[in-house]
Design a protein around this motif. Structure first.
Motif, PDB file in Angstrom:
ATOM      1  N   GLU A 107       0.824  -1.200   0.000  1.00  0.00           N
ATOM      2  CA  GLU A 107       0.000   0.000   0.000  1.00  0.00           C
ATOM      3  C   GLU A 107       0.863   1.258   0.000  1.00  0.00           C
ATOM      4  N   PHE A 108       0.313   2.295  -0.589  1.00  0.00           N
ATOM      5  CA  PHE A 108       0.958   3.608  -0.598  1.00  0.00           C
ATOM      6  C   PHE A 108       0.983   4.184   0.815  1.00  0.00           C
ATOM      7  N   VAL A 109       2.093   4.814   1.180  1.00  0.00           N
ATOM      8  CA  VAL A 109       2.221   5.450   2.489  1.00  0.00           C
ATOM      9  C   VAL A 109       2.380   6.957   2.354  1.00  0.00           C
ATOM     10  N   ALA A 110       3.352   7.400   1.548  1.00  0.00           N
ATOM     11  CA  ALA A 110       3.634   8.831   1.451  1.00  0.00           C
ATOM     12  C   ALA A 110       4.367   9.124   0.155  1.00  0.00           C
ATOM     13  N   ALA A 111       4.236  10.356  -0.316  1.00  0.00           N
ATOM     14  CA  ALA A 111       4.948  10.798  -1.513  1.00  0.00           C
ATOM     15  C   ALA A 111       5.343  12.256  -1.354  1.00  0.00           C
ATOM     16  N   ILE A 112       6.391  12.637  -2.088  1.00  0.00           N
ATOM     17  CA  ILE A 112       6.858  14.017  -2.063  1.00  0.00           C
ATOM     18  C   ILE A 112       7.229  14.418  -3.475  1.00  0.00           C
ATOM     19  N   SER A 113       6.866  15.626  -3.858  1.00  0.00           N
ATOM     20  CA  SER A 113       7.156  16.104  -5.204  1.00  0.00           C
ATOM     21  C   SER A 113       8.646  16.361  -5.384  1.00  0.00           C
ATOM     22  N   TRP A 114       9.052  16.586  -6.635  1.00  0.00           N
ATOM     23  CA  TRP A 114      10.478  16.771  -6.907  1.00  0.00           C
ATOM     24  C   TRP A 114      11.050  17.944  -6.135  1.00  0.00           C
ATOM     25  N   SER A 115      10.244  18.980  -5.939  1.00  0.00           N
ATOM     26  CA  SER A 115      10.721  20.184  -5.252  1.00  0.00           C
ATOM     27  C   SER A 115      10.645  20.055  -3.736  1.00  0.00           C
ATOM     28  N   GLY A 116       9.857  19.108  -3.264  1.00  0.00           N
ATOM     29  CA  GLY A 116       9.625  18.985  -1.834  1.00  0.00           C
ATOM     30  C   GLY A 116       8.482  19.824  -1.323  1.00  0.00           C
ATOM     31  N   ARG A 117       7.873  20.607  -2.202  1.00  0.00           N
ATOM     32  CA  ARG A 117       6.824  21.514  -1.738  1.00  0.00           C
ATOM     33  C   ARG A 117       5.487  20.819  -1.510  1.00  0.00           C
ATOM     34  N   ASN A 118       5.283  19.705  -2.191  1.00  0.00           N
ATOM     35  CA  ASN A 118       4.005  19.001  -2.078  1.00  0.00           C
ATOM     36  C   ASN A 118       4.223  17.601  -1.522  1.00  0.00           C
ATOM     37  N   THR A 119       3.380  17.236  -0.560  1.00  0.00           N
ATOM     38  CA  THR A 119       3.431  15.900   0.026  1.00  0.00           C
ATOM     39  C   THR A 119       2.031  15.299   0.073  1.00  0.00           C
ATOM     40  N   ASP A 120       1.982  13.989   0.179  1.00  0.00           N
ATOM     41  CA  ASP A 120       0.709  13.266   0.233  1.00  0.00           C
ATOM     42  C   ASP A 120       0.904  12.067   1.148  1.00  0.00           C
ATOM     43  N   TYR A 121      -0.140  11.742   1.916  1.00  0.00           N
ATOM     44  CA  TYR A 121      -0.057  10.641   2.875  1.00  0.00           C
ATOM     45  C   TYR A 121      -1.330   9.813   2.857  1.00  0.00           C
ATOM     46  N   VAL A 122      -1.203   8.549   3.151  1.00  0.00           N
ATOM     47  CA  VAL A 122      -2.380   7.727   3.411  1.00  0.00           C
ATOM     48  C   VAL A 122      -2.966   8.193   4.746  1.00  0.00           C
ATOM     49  N   ASP A 123      -4.269   8.117   4.871  1.00  0.00           N
ATOM     50  CA  ASP A 123      -4.939   8.670   6.056  1.00  0.00           C
ATOM     51  C   ASP A 123      -4.410   8.083   7.357  1.00  0.00           C
ATOM     52  N   SER A 124      -4.058   6.819   7.356  1.00  0.00           N
ATOM     53  CA  SER A 124      -3.674   6.142   8.596  1.00  0.00           C
ATOM     54  C   SER A 124      -2.364   6.648   9.204  1.00  0.00           C
ATOM     55  N   VAL A 125      -1.567   7.390   8.442  1.00  0.00           N
ATOM     56  CA  VAL A 125      -0.288   7.881   8.969  1.00  0.00           C
ATOM     57  C   VAL A 125      -0.249   9.401   9.089  1.00  0.00           C
ATOM     58  N   LYS A 126      -1.284  10.075   8.649  1.00  0.00           N
ATOM     59  CA  LYS A 126      -1.295  11.544   8.721  1.00  0.00           C
ATOM     60  C   LYS A 126      -1.142  12.004  10.175  1.00  0.00           C
ATOM     61  N   GLY A 127      -0.259  12.971  10.362  1.00  0.00           N
ATOM     62  CA  GLY A 127       0.000  13.491  11.694  1.00  0.00           C
ATOM     63  C   GLY A 127       1.043  12.708  12.463  1.00  0.00           C
TER      64      GLY A 127
END
Length: 120
Positions: free
Chosen positions: A46-66
């Protein structure tokens, strides 16, 4: 040849922290999105987290947010996953990945994986 080398896994008690690292080579690291996936025994990856090439944008699966934070250092070709307040449900093999749409599973390259075990 592209290579992603994961490290930093281990055994930790619930509530503890770990930081995973992934060093990339063979690709232009500073222009690719990077991320982390995990696979627990008997479950799909399963997907956990991602970060854009610049580092400005991130994304997380709900279960790990925070609790988890992804970051990158383009000068070191390295992406990190800081994991805090770990729970037994976080136990899995964690894989570094690069690709254009990681949150929906579009991955170009995988790391070899690093085991994270959280004891209760």
């Amino acid at each position: 040849q592209v290579r992603l080398v994961d490290s930093g896994g281990g055994l930790v008690q619930a509530g503890g922290s770990l930081r995973l690292s992934c060093v990339a080579s063979g690709l232009t690291f500073s222009i690719v999105a990077m991320g982390w996936f995990r696979q627990a025994p008997g479950k799909e990856r399963e997907f956990v987290a991602a970060i854009s090439w610049s580092g400005r944008n991130t994304d997380y699966v709900d279960s790990v947010k925070g609790r988890f934070a992804i970051s990158r250092d383009n000068a070191k070709n390295t992406v990190y996953l800081q994991m805090n307040s770990l729970e037994p449900e976080d136990t899995a093999v964690y894989y570094c990945a690069s690709g254009p749409r990681l949150a929906v599973g579009v991955v170009d390259y995988w790391g070899q994986g690093t085991q994270v075990t959280v004891s209760s």
